[in-house]
Write an enzyme that holds these catalytic residues in place. Structure first.
Site, short mmCIF file in Angstrom:
data_model
loop_
_atom_site.label_atom_id
_atom_site.label_comp_id
_atom_site.label_asym_id
_atom_site.label_seq_id
_atom_site.Cartn_x
_atom_site.Cartn_y
_atom_site.Cartn_z
N GLU A 8 0.80 -1.23 0.00
CA GLU A 8 0.00 0.00 0.00
C GLU A 8 0.83 1.28 0.00
OE1 GLU A 8 -3.90 -1.13 2.56
OE2 GLU A 8 -2.01 -2.12 2.95
N ASP A 81 -2.15 -4.71 3.49
CA ASP A 81 -2.20 -4.94 4.94
C ASP A 81 -3.05 -6.16 5.30
OD1 ASP A 81 -0.57 -2.83 5.45
OD2 ASP A 81 -2.13 -1.46 6.11
N ASP A 83 -5.62 -7.17 6.99
CA ASP A 83 -6.91 -6.98 7.65
C ASP A 83 -8.00 -6.88 6.59
OD1 ASP A 83 -6.50 -4.48 6.55
OD2 ASP A 83 -6.16 -3.47 8.46
N GLU A 85 -9.64 -4.36 5.37
CA GLU A 85 -9.41 -3.29 4.40
C GLU A 85 -8.34 -3.70 3.41
OE1 GLU A 85 -11.40 0.14 3.49
OE2 GLU A 85 -11.61 -0.94 5.37
N TYR A 299 2.10 -5.60 13.18
CA TYR A 299 0.97 -4.87 12.61
C TYR A 299 0.16 -4.19 13.71
CZ TYR A 299 -2.82 -3.70 9.44
OH TYR A 299 -3.75 -3.01 8.69
N ARG A 301 -2.91 -2.75 13.77
CA ARG A 301 -4.38 -2.81 13.88
C ARG A 301 -4.77 -4.22 14.29
NH1 ARG A 301 -3.70 0.38 9.17
NH2 ARG A 301 -4.20 2.57 9.60
N HIS A 345 -3.83 -11.68 14.03
CA HIS A 345 -2.51 -11.10 14.25
C HIS A 345 -2.12 -11.20 15.71
CE1 HIS A 345 -3.56 -9.50 10.41
NE2 HIS A 345 -4.49 -8.72 10.93
#
Length: 701
Positions: A8, A81, A83, A85, A299, A301, A345
């Protein structure tokens, strides 16, 4: 064989490129490449909620570059990433690059280190369509609420407003808390404190009134308190029962996204947006001497407390080497995550525990260093032994009355040698009691009755709001920061110091929402929707059904509200000030424009006078003695200048504090960033001291 890896951000791309070698091209998608259109709903609610995705215009150059690179490569890996999103971004990338979604081309990295990247690349998988559908359902839900409700608010309250599935219930929580505070009726109560001196020590200790004849007695009035004090004048104070014990205290678990934001707010005074920005940078990679670009944390989040065996072993090795074996727990610590936690995670931890904050300080910005130090210390402390305290609780007899005193001494500092968790509210501090024996007589140094009043619930801070959002299952770790930012930007709430306070606009909008869209601002309903989205992500519920269940009642509520309020428009009253309009003599009012608040004459359109709102800083101008005002540059950077500018030329980027220079008496300034210090605002004065100096510490805090 040529391989293309798409992440990203450029920073992440740079770090990963280092670990993959010459046969790999690493490019950044710069975030989302497709989204719902801005000019229309973009969702066919009558045909299975089919979304209409468009390539994002500002991403046209990026999309073109990715397509050209993809044509030249034999294999493409989607490494966004790890997750929901990120999964959705990979799915959109697969669409624009015409990749087979059933192909195993999706890789994820929990940490951007050599081992983390190699582990991710060794286990490619298919795009997880359950996660994609969970993200789509969330995006479409938010689009429906925002796109359908916002125009309603424009017509009925004020143009430019917005509503949101998570933001509206968050505003309601802040408004409800303010209403609780206003409705609160304080109740009087009294306490009695005795300062006592034992026969073996000259040092006094504090004992607090408990009751009479062994029963707790609450003192409600001054008359009741004075009657007890009168009885105590002739009472002999003696040591009663003494209870000694050992109390153990365990360390806090490593950080989740929520607890990181809370602790950074408490300890570093970071807003959640600032915390997440620094965390993102630490995750994506920082240039270190000898090591090059490396991701310093896992990570950021996550709501899991899981820790890998390798990380636990690395922490144990550091602890035993730095502090000794006795600082290790008897058995490895395993923390249990919350029931609704997503466990994909690990918790947030340093990727290389051996890299202590001091070793990387020179390579980090101030914010990165402060946050890394917080994460590193919390993680290492979480793997250390308990702290142990010798406790003593003492009953003090005074005739028929009973007082109590308590204290402790540190038996073994354990994890507290490194880190102690912050608290939202101050805890009552216990001291060390002098040597006491049962039956010892005590001398009364002082005996005081103190009046108190019960206090209303506290206003939310960012830390306490995030804690309540998490406890109630509203939103997810990744949504807390943007939600708070949005409701501040929309002027539904504002900051007063660290407190979050609703504006009149926020209260009026919430009142309308509660009356006509009660489910949208209902915490339990919002939490239920969040659980449904989790079920979609786990493949346990169809995403379209989740949307259908919400939309039917929502559409009816909207139609009903439109009918009931067709001739109604709610007025947001202006806040009157004591500043007089110099053109017509009226008291000016506070208005809200596209750039924030400003002063305007209420006589518009006859009088069009407007002014900027001046925020006064502590201290006085060192050149002319005028007020120091907080100002903003054209780029939005805060600075401070004299109220008499441009006649007086005083200006500074450093922050004035409520303390005068001990050498010349002028206002002191605090310089932030590297080399932070306190210095005098008087250019002819040389006074300077470190920020962490004890002198003036209260003002600096």
């Amino acid at each position: 064989m040529r391989n293309l890896v798409i992440v990203e951000s450029p920073a992440k791309a740079k770090t990963i490129k280092k670990y993959l070698g010459r046969n790999y091209e690493v490019m950044a998608s710069m975030g989302h490449v497709r989204d719902l259109p801005k000019s229309s709903l973009g969702v066919d609610v009558d045909n299975g909620f089919t979304p209409k995705y468009l390539n994002i215009k500002r991403q046209s150059d990026t999309i073109k570059a990715l397509r050209e690179a993809a044509k030249k490569c034999d294999r493409i890996y989607l490494a966004t990433d790890p997750d929901r999103e990120g999964e959705a971004i990979s799915w959109h990338l697969a669409h624009i690059l015409k990749l087979d979604v059933d192909e195993e081309n999706r890789v994820t990295f929990n940490e951007i280190t050599k081992s983390g990247v190699q582990e991710g690349m060794a286990h490619p998988r298919q795009i997880d369509m359950d996660l994609v559908n969970a993200q789509q359902a969330r995006r479409i839900l938010d689009r429906i609420v925002g796109y359908k409700l916002s125009p309603f608010l424009w017509k009925k309250v004020r143009p430019g407003l917005s509503a949101g599935r998570v933001q509206s219930v968050t505003v309601r929580m802040i408004v409800d808390r303010e209403e609780e505070i206003r409705a609160f009726v304080p109740e009087e109560y009294w306490s009695i404190e005795a300062k006592l001196i034992g026969k073996a020590s000259r040092k006094s200790f504090l004992a607090k009134f408990y009751g009479r004849d062994g029963q707790k007695l609450e003192l409600k009035t001054k008359e009741e308190t004075d009657a007890v004090l009168e009885d105590l004048k002739s009472a002999a104070f003696t040591v009663g029962k003494i209870k000694k014990g050992i109390r153990k205290k365990s360390p806090a678990p490593p950080f989740t996204t929520s607890t990181l934001q809370q602790e950074a707010s408490r300890k570093l005074n970071f807003q959640s947006r600032r915390t997440m920005k620094a965390a993102q940078e630490l995750y994506e990679g920082v240039e270190l001497p000898q090591l090059g670009a490396v991701g310093l944390i896992t990570y950021m989040r996550t709501d899991s407390l899981r820790i890998s065996d390798e990380a636990r072993a690395a922490a144990a090795s550091f602890i035993s080497g730095q502090y000794g074996e006795r600082y290790l727990p008897a058995s490895p610590r395993i923390f249990k995550s919350r029931g609704n936690a997503q466990d994909a995670h690990e918790a947030i931890r340093p990727t290389m525990p051996e890299l202590s904050p001091d070793k990387v300080k020179e390579s980090l910005t101030t914010d990165q260093y402060k946050l890394y130090k917080l994460i590193w210390e919390r993680f290492i402390a979480s793997q250390m032994a308990n702290a142990e305290y010798n406790t003593v609780a003492v009953d003090v007899n005074a005739g028929a009355y009973l007082f109590k005193a308590s204290g402790f001494t540190v038996r073994f500092d354990g994890f507290t040698i490194l880190y102690v968790e912050g608290k939202d509210e101050e805890e009552e501090k216990e001291g060390v009691l002098p040597p006491l024996e049962e039956g010892d007589p005590l001398k009364v140094s002082s005996l005081d009755g103190n009046q108190h009043f019960t206090q209303p619930p506290a206003r939310f801070t960012e830390a306490s709001l995030i804690k309540v959002l998490e406890e109630n299952g509203i939103g997810r770790p990744s949504t807390y920061s943007p939600t708070i930012t949005t409701i501040l930007d929309r002027h539904y709430i504002e900051r007063e110091g660290k407190q979050l306070v609703p504006t009149t606009l926020g209260e009026i909008t919430t009142s309308l929402m509660k009356e006509h869209f009660s489910t949208v601002v209902d915490a339990a309903f919002t939490a239920h929707m969040e659980s449904d989205l989790d079920l979609v992500g786990e493949g346990k519920k169809p995403w379209v059904r989740t949307l259908e269940e919400f939309y039917g009642d929502f559409a009816k509520s909207l139609d009903k509200a439109e009918e009931e309020m067709k001739d109604v428009r709610m007025k947001v009253p202006d806040e009157e000030t004591d500043i007089v309009c110099e053109k017509c003599g009226r008291n000016m009012v506070i208005k809200l424009g596209r750039y924030g608040k400003f002063l305007a004459c209420p006589g518009f359109p006859e009088c069009r006078n407007t002014k900027r709102i001046a925020v006064e800083a502590p201290g006085a101008c060192p050149l002319c003695g005028g007020k120091i005002l907080e100002k903003k540059s054209k780029k939005g950077k805060k600075f401070f200048g004299c109220e008499h500018n441009p006649t007086c030329g005083f200006m500074t980027w450093d922050t004035p504090i409520a303390e005068n220079c001990p050498q010349c008496g002028k206002t002191l300034l605090k310089k932030l960033g590297r080399g932070a210090h306190i210095h005098c605002s008087n250019p002819e004065c040389t006074y300077q001291r470190p920020v962490d100096s004890k002198k003036g510490a209260e003002e600096e805090a």
